[in-house]
Design an enzyme around this catalytic site. Structure first.
Site, short mmCIF file in Angstrom:
data_model
loop_
_atom_site.label_atom_id
_atom_site.label_comp_id
_atom_site.label_asym_id
_atom_site.label_seq_id
_atom_site.Cartn_x
_atom_site.Cartn_y
_atom_site.Cartn_z
N HIS A 86 19.51 -71.90 -59.17
CA HIS A 86 18.54 -70.81 -59.33
C HIS A 86 18.52 -70.31 -60.77
CE1 HIS A 86 16.35 -67.13 -57.97
NE2 HIS A 86 17.01 -66.59 -58.98
N GLU A 87 19.69 -70.09 -61.35
CA GLU A 87 19.74 -69.57 -62.72
C GLU A 87 19.22 -70.60 -63.73
OE1 GLU A 87 20.16 -66.50 -63.46
OE2 GLU A 87 20.72 -65.92 -61.44
N HIS A 90 15.45 -70.58 -63.76
CA HIS A 90 14.85 -69.53 -64.61
C HIS A 90 14.78 -70.02 -66.06
CE1 HIS A 90 14.29 -66.10 -61.99
NE2 HIS A 90 15.56 -66.01 -61.65
N GLU A 142 10.91 -65.15 -59.23
CA GLU A 142 12.02 -65.37 -58.30
C GLU A 142 11.70 -66.50 -57.33
OE1 GLU A 142 15.14 -64.36 -58.10
OE2 GLU A 142 14.71 -63.49 -60.03
ZN ZN Z 1 16.53 -64.95 -60.16
#
Ligand code: ZN
Length: 216
Positions: A86-87, A90, A142
């Site tokens: 997830h990071e 981003h 997100e």
């Molecule tokens: Zn996030």
């Protein structure tokens, strides 16, 4: 971008000497790095010894910091792969990587390391928008990071259904330890039934990727 700040943070923040936890981070991190399309990344995965900080970040240049407080919640390799995927997503999607001066970046990382990013220096953090550590991304960002992150973990050979397990575990942990207040990672990663149902909707595609790795 971000390498110098990362070096500064490594000097000012204790780095974990726990061999098992460090091995887990390197093992999972390298597998995500192998499938994440982050051009010119100079991958580095550092485990900071901050048991009271449940958080993680990835800088645009592939520098990944994990604070040891998140490991009791990620629990296993697939849980950690969920967070790192997830990071990293981003960073790949360049969510708010621009507009941050080097000094500001360092100050924000320090705030995060001290575990007080959600309460102090609001203006600074707003300026420093990004990284998934200090200020919430938009809901669309997100969702995109969840989407890409689940695909990365699947391509790296982790069962994407474990992403849903992780988020549910995180919700339980917060209920038990949050004391009525959301713990930091959740304050920047709002967890509601919508988030989990959106991730569940991504599973057929992620399962496809997972099967291609030959995993069962
Ligand atoms: Zn996030």
């Amino acid at each position: 971008m971000g390498s110098q700040e990362f070096e500064k943070l490594k000097k000012s923040t204790p780095i974990s000497k726990d061999a098992t936890m460090n091995a887990q981070l390197q093992r999972v991190g390298q597998r995500i790095a192998a499938v994440a399309p982050l051009p010119n990344a100079q991958w580095e995965f550092v485990l900071f010894d901050k048991p009271d900080v449940p958080n993680a970040f990835c800088l645009p240049g592939g520098k990944v910091g994990v604070f040891s407080g998140i490991l009791p919640i990620t629990k296993d390799d697939a849980g950690l792969a969920t967070v790192i995927g997830h990071e990293v997503a981003h960073a790949v999607a360049r969510h708010g990587a621009e507009r941050m001066s080097q000094d500001t970046l360092f100050q924000v990382l320090e705030e995060v390391a001290l575990g007080r990013s959600s309460d102090t220096n609001r203006a600074l953090i707003q300026q420093a928008y990004g990284f998934g550590v200090a200020l919430p991304h938009s809901r669309d960002q997100e969702l995109e990071a969840d989407h890409l992150g689940v695909l990365y973990m699947a391509r790296a050979g982790y069962n994407p259904h474990e992403a849903v397990t992780f988020w549910k575990r995180f919700a339980d942990y917060n209920n038990q330890h949050g004391g009525g207040k959301q713990i930091e990672f959740l304050s920047t990663h709002p967890l509601d039934s919508k988030r989990i149902s959106q991730i569940e909707g991504l599973l057929p595609q992620a399962d496809n990727e997972y099967r291609k790795t030959g995993a069962k």
